[in-house]
Design an enzyme around this catalytic site. Sequence first.
Site, short mmCIF file in Angstrom:
data_model
loop_
_atom_site.label_atom_id
_atom_site.label_comp_id
_atom_site.label_asym_id
_atom_site.label_seq_id
_atom_site.Cartn_x
_atom_site.Cartn_y
_atom_site.Cartn_z
N GLU A 17 1.25 -1.07 0.30
CA GLU A 17 0.04 0.04 -0.09
C GLU A 17 0.89 1.20 0.57
OE1 GLU A 17 -2.62 1.67 -0.73
OE2 GLU A 17 -4.06 0.44 -0.03
N ARG A 96 -7.14 1.05 12.66
CA ARG A 96 -5.85 1.68 11.94
C ARG A 96 -6.10 3.11 11.86
NH1 ARG A 96 -4.75 -0.14 6.95
NH2 ARG A 96 -5.61 -2.21 6.18
N GLU A 117 -12.41 -5.02 9.17
CA GLU A 117 -13.17 -4.54 8.08
C GLU A 117 -14.83 -4.92 8.60
OE1 GLU A 117 -10.95 -5.91 4.91
OE2 GLU A 117 -8.61 -5.63 4.87
N ASP A 193 -10.02 1.28 -4.96
CA ASP A 193 -8.29 0.99 -3.95
C ASP A 193 -8.20 2.27 -3.46
OD1 ASP A 193 -7.02 0.21 -1.65
OD2 ASP A 193 -7.67 -1.50 -1.88
#
Length: 290
Positions: A17, A96, A117, A193
């Site tokens: 990421e 987070r 999630e 995303d």
Amino acid sequence: MTIASTCVWDVKATLGEGPIWHRDALWFVDIKGRQVHRFDPAYGEQLSFSAPDQVTFLAPLGGGFIAGLKSGLHRFHPALGFTPMMTIEPADLDNRPNDATVDAEGRLWFGTMHDGEEAPSGALYRLTADGAVTRMDRDICITNGPCVSPDGKTFYHTDTLEKTIWAYDLDADGMLSNKRVFVKIGIEGAWPDGSVVDSEGYVWTALWGGFGAVRFSPDGEAVARIELPAPNVTKPCFGGPDLKTLYFTTARKGLSDEILAAYPLAGGLFAVPVDVAGQPQYEVRLDLPE
């Protein structure tokens, strides 16, 4: 339009990421692997640094970075490691940080998300030079894709599970208004995303489960697509001396052994040449002492 890609580092990130181009190198993280990675394309150099917790983004600050960790914001320097700065939310939320960006005024924008999630406990935050952290949006499970148009007047932010990229008006003081749907992703099995905006104001959005990324016009029209040999594409970033290389992080998280066997480069760092350059990577402006 299909553009050829190259895997420049088969790093096999569990959850790659947050790529940024900074000082002639591509920096990114593996959130679940608790690693910071640096790739120097001029020399092919690959360096990795261990983090004390899940590390989710980097944003340039002086000679180092602000890093998002599950425990909050930290300063990170490759030679010195991590130093805590501040907590963001109560630990009992089990949130987070996730994705982040820095605007031309040096403001850091970042989201938080539920680490499991499941709960819509995430929020969008803004960090300003005086060290103030302000919540700008809320009630999101997986925050993603904060990015800003070249004129600094439009802010984008993604609710991944809702498959929605939102647009907001952004004023000179860093306030958001006029929240509206920019794009609703209608691709079966794919979720938006991370995103980045190029120098023409077009939004590139990575597709988790979509094997690539889509370029959207400022009006929300899909105008181009890049395909990658990895199912879970997490975020694009412009790099190279002319900012005409589009880098992508990817993830192995959630993929079966059969899928990983079919797509062995999943979790790798990819590079794709493009015709339209990106915007420069801005540095965080922070007046707090080191």
